[in-house]
Write an enzyme that holds these catalytic residues in place. Structure first.
Site, PDB file in Angstrom:
ATOM      1  N   TYR A 179       0.867  -1.175   0.000  1.00 31.54           N
ATOM      2  CA  TYR A 179       0.000   0.000   0.000  1.00 31.54           C
ATOM      3  C   TYR A 179       0.908   1.229   0.000  1.00 31.54           C
ATOM      4  CZ  TYR A 179      -3.762  -3.148   1.573  1.00 31.54           C
ATOM      5  OH  TYR A 179      -4.678  -4.162   1.697  1.00 31.54           O
TER       6      TYR A 179
ATOM      7  N   GLY B 183     -19.546  -4.488  -5.088  1.00 33.79           N
ATOM      8  CA  GLY B 183     -20.251  -5.411  -5.956  1.00 33.79           C
ATOM      9  C   GLY B 183     -21.761  -5.324  -5.902  1.00 33.79           C
TER      10      GLY B 183
ATOM     11  N   THR C  47     -25.538  -4.061  -6.944  1.00 38.10           N
ATOM     12  CA  THR C  47     -26.287  -3.481  -8.051  1.00 38.10           C
ATOM     13  C   THR C  47     -26.992  -2.224  -7.539  1.00 38.10           C
ATOM     14  OG1 THR C  47     -28.360  -4.622  -7.575  1.00 38.10           O
ATOM     15  CG2 THR C  47     -26.742  -5.814  -8.912  1.00 38.10           C
TER      16      THR C  47
END
Length: 289
Positions: free
Chosen positions: A63, A213, A215
């Site tokens: 990172y 993830g 919708t």
């Protein structure tokens, strides 16, 4: 008692951690690359997380790269006795900020020493092998290399990240696995059976992307539930994950003090059985045409 104590505790090997921890990934710059825009805020987030009771921080030397671990060291070293820092190896960053596999014995050895140096530690509490080789690949080679580093007393415990059940089974034939870190949330529940199986073997499950993830329809349903509870969608997502199984450890990440406080407050959020039932239906919602 801090507010996050309500979430309970669980073991990573012989290390006892609170189930609501902190993920340090977002402390570096945009795209998890380069320095943070507000360095002092990044340091303040780390210090407030620990002062609020967090004793499980998830990080990696890729990172930044290196920057996030250096921030952790600057903010928190010398570390509290009960602080458990979990890191990951198996990837490096390209000059264009790309994420590249780095799973050879030499690369893994270098990564462990980079983490030790930048965190200013003599031994790493937990190291997750991040699978960058694909779902069908064998992890025997890289995990054997990591187990060798454990035998050299540079690593206490070993975990796996981004792996399948077959890869976990392969890994457990090589060394003890104390945790698995995969993508999982209310709407992305492919690991349901895996969580329950690992819990039976006292292996912690650490989901990432608690809101990833979704919708649009699923997101609107979650937002509606959150509004009815006077909470944020992220708080509901965290509370649901905490209720999913006692073996689930949470590492929500943020570079904002406001969002840190909101995330930690999720430990006090009660979800009724009716709410749990409504949220359970998110997995069956189809994306709009």
């Amino acid at each position: 008692m801090s507010r996050i104590d309500r979430a309970g505790t669980y073991h990573l090997g012989n290390l006892l951690v609170k189930r609501l921890g902190y993920g340090a990934m977002r402390l570096s710059g945009p795209g998890i690359f380069g320095p943070p825009r507000e360095r002092e805020t990044a340091l303040a987030v780390l210090r407030e997380a620990v002062s609020s009771g967090v004793n499980h921080i998830d990080t990696s030397d890729y990172y930044g790269p290196h920057i996030t671990n250096q921030l952790i060291r600057e903010a928190l070293h010398p570390y509290p006795d009960d602080l458990v820092i979990v890191t990951k190896i198996g990837a490096i960053r390209g000059q264009d900020a790309s994420w590249l596999p780095a799973s050879s014995p030499a690369e893994l050895t270098r990564a462990v020493h980079d983490n030790l140096r930048n965190l200013s530690l003599d031994v790493l509490d937990v190291v997750n092998l991040r699978n960058m080789l694909g779902a069908g690949a064998s992890i025997e080679g890289p995990l054997t290399a990591l187990a060798d580093l454990q035998r050299q007393a540079l690593v206490r415990h070993i975990g796996l990240s981004n792996v399948t059940s077959a890869q976990i089974a392969e890994g457990r034939r090589i060394c003890e696995i104390v945790c698995v870190q995969n993508h999982y949330n209310i709407a992305h529940r492919h690991d349901d059976g895996l969580i329950d199986g690992l819990a039976g073997d006292r292996i912690a499950y650490v989901p990432f992307f608690p809101l990833g993830g979704f919708t649009p329809l699923q997101s609107s349903t979650l937002s509606s539930v959150a509004e009815s509870l006077g909470a944020t969608p992220m708080q509901v997502a965290i509370a649901w994950l905490l209720r999913r199984a006692p073996s689930v450890l949470l590492i929500p990440g943020t570079s904002s003090l406001v969002h840190l406080r909101e995330n930690l407050a999720a430990a006090e959020l009660h979800l009724s059985d009716d709410v749990i039932k409504r949220l359970g239906g998110l997995t069956s919602l189809a994306a709009p045409a």
